[in-house]
Design a protein around this motif. Structure first.
Motif, PDB file in Angstrom:
ATOM      1  N   ALA A 234     -73.792  61.420  28.833  1.00 60.20           N
ATOM      2  CA  ALA A 234     -73.471  60.851  30.135  1.00 60.20           C
ATOM      3  C   ALA A 234     -73.286  59.338  30.036  1.00 60.20           C
ATOM      4  O   ALA A 234     -72.391  58.758  30.669  1.00 60.20           O
ATOM      5  N   LEU A 235     -74.148  58.706  29.250  1.00 60.06           N
ATOM      6  CA  LEU A 235     -74.023  57.263  29.044  1.00 60.06           C
ATOM      7  C   LEU A 235     -72.665  56.911  28.431  1.00 60.06           C
ATOM      8  O   LEU A 235     -71.959  56.009  28.910  1.00 60.06           O
ATOM      9  N   GLN A 236     -72.295  57.612  27.383  1.00 64.12           N
ATOM     10  CA  GLN A 236     -71.020  57.348  26.724  1.00 64.12           C
ATOM     11  C   GLN A 236     -69.852  57.581  27.663  1.00 64.12           C
ATOM     12  O   GLN A 236     -68.884  56.812  27.677  1.00 64.12           O
ATOM     13  N   LEU A 237     -69.943  58.632  28.462  1.00 64.92           N
ATOM     14  CA  LEU A 237     -68.882  58.945  29.412  1.00 64.92           C
ATOM     15  C   LEU A 237     -68.780  57.864  30.491  1.00 64.92           C
ATOM     16  O   LEU A 237     -67.684  57.482  30.909  1.00 64.92           O
ATOM     17  N   ALA A 238     -69.929  57.331  30.936  1.00 64.69           N
ATOM     18  CA  ALA A 238     -69.926  56.272  31.953  1.00 64.69           C
ATOM     19  C   ALA A 238     -69.235  55.017  31.433  1.00 64.69           C
ATOM     20  O   ALA A 238     -68.429  54.388  32.143  1.00 64.69           O
ATOM     21  N   PHE A 239     -69.542  54.629  30.210  1.00 61.15           N
ATOM     22  CA  PHE A 239     -68.896  53.439  29.641  1.00 61.15           C
ATOM     23  C   PHE A 239     -67.398  53.673  29.444  1.00 61.15           C
ATOM     24  O   PHE A 239     -66.591  52.776  29.683  1.00 61.15           O
ATOM     25  N   ARG A 240     -67.047  54.860  28.998  1.00 58.41           N
ATOM     26  CA  ARG A 240     -65.624  55.148  28.793  1.00 58.41           C
ATOM     27  C   ARG A 240     -64.885  55.174  30.125  1.00 58.41           C
ATOM     28  O   ARG A 240     -63.772  54.660  30.243  1.00 58.41           O
ATOM     29  N   ARG A 241     -65.513  55.770  31.135  1.00 53.11           N
ATOM     30  CA  ARG A 241     -64.857  55.942  32.436  1.00 53.11           C
ATOM     31  C   ARG A 241     -64.700  54.624  33.182  1.00 53.11           C
ATOM     32  O   ARG A 241     -63.659  54.360  33.791  1.00 53.11           O
ATOM     33  N   HIS A 242     -65.711  53.761  33.139  1.00 52.88           N
ATOM     34  CA  HIS A 242     -65.719  52.569  33.985  1.00 52.88           C
ATOM     35  C   HIS A 242     -65.368  51.271  33.254  1.00 52.88           C
ATOM     36  O   HIS A 242     -64.931  50.305  33.891  1.00 52.88           O
ATOM     37  N   LEU A 243     -65.577  51.227  31.938  1.00 52.30           N
ATOM     38  CA  LEU A 243     -65.285  49.999  31.186  1.00 52.30           C
ATOM     39  C   LEU A 243     -64.315  50.225  30.035  1.00 52.30           C
ATOM     40  O   LEU A 243     -63.946  49.257  29.357  1.00 52.30           O
ATOM     41  N   ASP A 244     -63.923  51.463  29.794  1.00 53.36           N
ATOM     42  CA  ASP A 244     -63.016  51.807  28.696  1.00 53.36           C
ATOM     43  C   ASP A 244     -63.552  51.291  27.357  1.00 53.36           C
ATOM     44  O   ASP A 244     -62.820  50.716  26.554  1.00 53.36           O
ATOM     45  N   THR A 245     -64.842  51.479  27.131  1.00 55.82           N
ATOM     46  CA  THR A 245     -65.459  51.081  25.872  1.00 55.82           C
ATOM     47  C   THR A 245     -66.625  52.028  25.601  1.00 55.82           C
ATOM     48  O   THR A 245     -66.788  53.035  26.292  1.00 55.82           O
ATOM     49  N   THR A 246     -67.426  51.733  24.590  1.00 55.33           N
ATOM     50  CA  THR A 246     -68.609  52.530  24.273  1.00 55.33           C
ATOM     51  C   THR A 246     -69.857  51.682  24.463  1.00 55.33           C
ATOM     52  O   THR A 246     -69.784  50.441  24.453  1.00 55.33           O
ATOM     53  N   PRO A 247     -71.023  52.302  24.612  1.00 58.72           N
ATOM     54  CA  PRO A 247     -72.253  51.507  24.751  1.00 58.72           C
ATOM     55  C   PRO A 247     -72.493  50.577  23.568  1.00 58.72           C
ATOM     56  O   PRO A 247     -72.892  49.418  23.751  1.00 58.72           O
ATOM     57  N   MET A 248     -72.240  51.054  22.358  1.00 60.58           N
ATOM     58  CA  MET A 248     -72.519  50.227  21.190  1.00 60.58           C
ATOM     59  C   MET A 248     -71.498  49.117  21.038  1.00 60.58           C
ATOM     60  O   MET A 248     -71.815  48.022  20.549  1.00 60.58           O
ATOM     61  N   ALA A 249     -70.256  49.352  21.457  1.00 62.96           N
ATOM     62  CA  ALA A 249     -69.256  48.278  21.438  1.00 62.96           C
ATOM     63  C   ALA A 249     -69.624  47.200  22.458  1.00 62.96           C
ATOM     64  O   ALA A 249     -69.444  45.999  22.203  1.00 62.96           O
ATOM     65  N   TYR A 250     -70.146  47.614  23.608  1.00 61.28           N
ATOM     66  CA  TYR A 250     -70.584  46.640  24.608  1.00 61.28           C
ATOM     67  C   TYR A 250     -71.765  45.834  24.071  1.00 61.28           C
ATOM     68  O   TYR A 250     -71.823  44.610  24.242  1.00 61.28           O
ATOM     69  N   LEU A 251     -72.713  46.513  23.415  1.00 66.82           N
ATOM     70  CA  LEU A 251     -73.851  45.811  22.807  1.00 66.82           C
ATOM     71  C   LEU A 251     -73.368  44.807  21.770  1.00 66.82           C
ATOM     72  O   LEU A 251     -73.866  43.671  21.711  1.00 66.82           O
ATOM     73  N   ARG A 252     -72.400  45.194  20.952  1.00 64.01           N
ATOM     74  CA  ARG A 252     -71.867  44.277  19.951  1.00 64.01           C
ATOM     75  C   ARG A 252     -71.252  43.042  20.615  1.00 64.01           C
ATOM     76  O   ARG A 252     -71.406  41.909  20.140  1.00 64.01           O
ATOM     77  N   ARG A 253     -70.574  43.255  21.741  1.00 64.69           N
ATOM     78  CA  ARG A 253     -69.950  42.119  22.439  1.00 64.69           C
ATOM     79  C   ARG A 253     -71.010  41.171  22.996  1.00 64.69           C
ATOM     80  O   ARG A 253     -70.845  39.945  22.955  1.00 64.69           O
ATOM     81  N   VAL A 254     -72.113  41.735  23.511  1.00 61.02           N
ATOM     82  CA  VAL A 254     -73.197  40.893  24.022  1.00 61.02           C
ATOM     83  C   VAL A 254     -73.819  40.095  22.877  1.00 61.02           C
ATOM     84  O   VAL A 254     -74.101  38.888  23.018  1.00 61.02           O
ATOM     85  N   ARG A 255     -74.032  40.738  21.741  1.00 57.14           N
ATOM     86  CA  ARG A 255     -74.594  40.023  20.592  1.00 57.14           C
ATOM     87  C   ARG A 255     -73.635  38.949  20.090  1.00 57.14           C
ATOM     88  O   ARG A 255     -74.061  37.872  19.661  1.00 57.14           O
ATOM     89  N   LEU A 256     -72.348  39.229  20.136  1.00 56.58           N
ATOM     90  CA  LEU A 256     -71.355  38.232  19.738  1.00 56.58           C
ATOM     91  C   LEU A 256     -71.437  37.015  20.657  1.00 56.58           C
ATOM     92  O   LEU A 256     -71.333  35.865  20.201  1.00 56.58           O
ATOM     93  N   ALA A 257     -71.653  37.248  21.929  1.00 61.22           N
ATOM     94  CA  ALA A 257     -71.785  36.135  22.877  1.00 61.22           C
ATOM     95  C   ALA A 257     -73.015  35.292  22.559  1.00 61.22           C
ATOM     96  O   ALA A 257     -72.982  34.054  22.662  1.00 61.22           O
TER      97      ALA A 257
END
Length: 323
Positions: A250-273
């Motif tokens: 469900a988590l993966q589907l939520a990220f794909r549906r609303h942000l067009d990404t994955t939870p771990m890709a979002y985490l990587r982006r936060v760490r990059l910031a």
């Protein structure tokens, strides 16, 4: 016998087969050696490097041939045979390997008889629980992931596995910042992910109808908040899902549906910031690009530089110089 040890590294060398059997029993599982060939020099060398509590990198050399009955290992031992030959007999089946091949020694709960002939090998010792964490599933009714075979699924998969192992072994030793826990945990998760990709297993990835119902914006908000508050920790998709009170699917589907990404890709982006902010605020201290990258779990300098440039339009070294 000679042995040297640090907090995360051990080297052992012996000319006694009985002594070697004792060390093997203490290191892997109880080992009873038979059909031995009289050694004429060093019997065994071991070099162990602890990556995380879940993963250890071993190099093992036997200077003779012998057979041994080995109790269940209770861990996953992925092996790359560099020289020599090995054979494994378990549950009525026999497998043989030669130099250049990669394989899983046995299921964690299976005893076996192993035969070696003047071998050198590199091994990844992995706790099975890491696979469940990385795959974000424990299978039907909580059954742990299990491998369905002992060899990679194709020659290409074998190459991917060996490449990932080579990268992690070299980065643990040579890359600046490799002492950071996040760097090491990401390397361990990489090995688990590649193992799941390259060896057939029971992990499932299909979302259910309930997962689709749970993939709503509130799930996303809870997950994003947890990620942003915990980006400096070793977290996996299963941790994020638990914080959002939904399944991983469900988590993966939520990220794909609303942000067009994955939870771990979002985490990587936060760490990059976070890495970007540290480089921007360096103010002449001793911070380097690689130390900032490693602190936030980026072990590959080229990959980090590309991600950074794609996100911010500048190289990380440019940001550091201008701080």
């Amino acid at each position: 016998m000679s042995a040297t040890a640090t907090h995360d590294e051990l080297r052992f060398e012996s000319k006694s087969l009985d002594e070697a059997a004792t060390v093997l029993g203490e290191t892997y599982a109880r080992t009873r050696i038979s059909d031995r060939r009289q050694p004429c020099g060093t019997v065994m060398r071991i070099h162990q490097r602890t990556l995380t509590p879940d993963v250890r990198l071993d190099a093992l050399e036997f200077g003779l041939g012998f057979s041994a009955a080995v109790d269940p290992l209770e861990t996953l031992v992925f092996t790359e045979l560099n020289t020599g030959r090995t054979r494994f007999d378990s549950q009525g089946q026999s497998r043989t390997y030669q130099a250049g091949e990669s394989y899983l020694v046995a299921q964690p709960d299976q005893a076996y008889i192993g035969t070696v002939e003047d071998v050198t090998m590199s091994m990844v010792i992995m706790r099975p629980s890491l696979l469940d964490k990385v795959a974000a599933t424990a299978g039907p009714a909580g059954v742990p992931i299990r491998f369905l075979g002992h060899e990679p699924t194709s020659p290409q998969a074998a190459l991917r596995w060996r490449g990932a192992c080579a990268y992690v072994r070299s980065s643990v030793v040579t890359l600046p910042g490799s002492e950071h826990n996040l760097f090491r945990s990401n390397a361990a998760s990489l090995l688990a992910s590649v193992a799941l990709d390259c060896f057939a297993n029971t992990a499932s990835s299909e979302p259910t109808a309930q997962d689709g119902h749970d993939a709503h914006p509130l799930t996303l908000r809870r997950a994003v908040s947890f990620i942003e508050d915990n980006a400096d920790r070793d977290i996996a998709a299963s941790d994020i899902a638990a914080a959002a009170s939904v399944s991983v699917r469900a988590l993966q589907l939520a990220f794909r549906r609303h942000l067009d990404t994955t939870p771990m890709a979002y985490l990587r982006r936060v760490r990059l910031a976070h890495a970007h902010s540290e480089l921007e605020a360096a103010c002449g201290d001793e911070l380097t690009v690689m130390s900032a990258a490693a602190r936030w779990g980026f072990g590959n300098p080229g990959r980090f530089a590309k991600l950074f440039r794609d996100e911010y339009g500048r190289a990380p070294s440019e940001v550091l110089r201008s701080s």
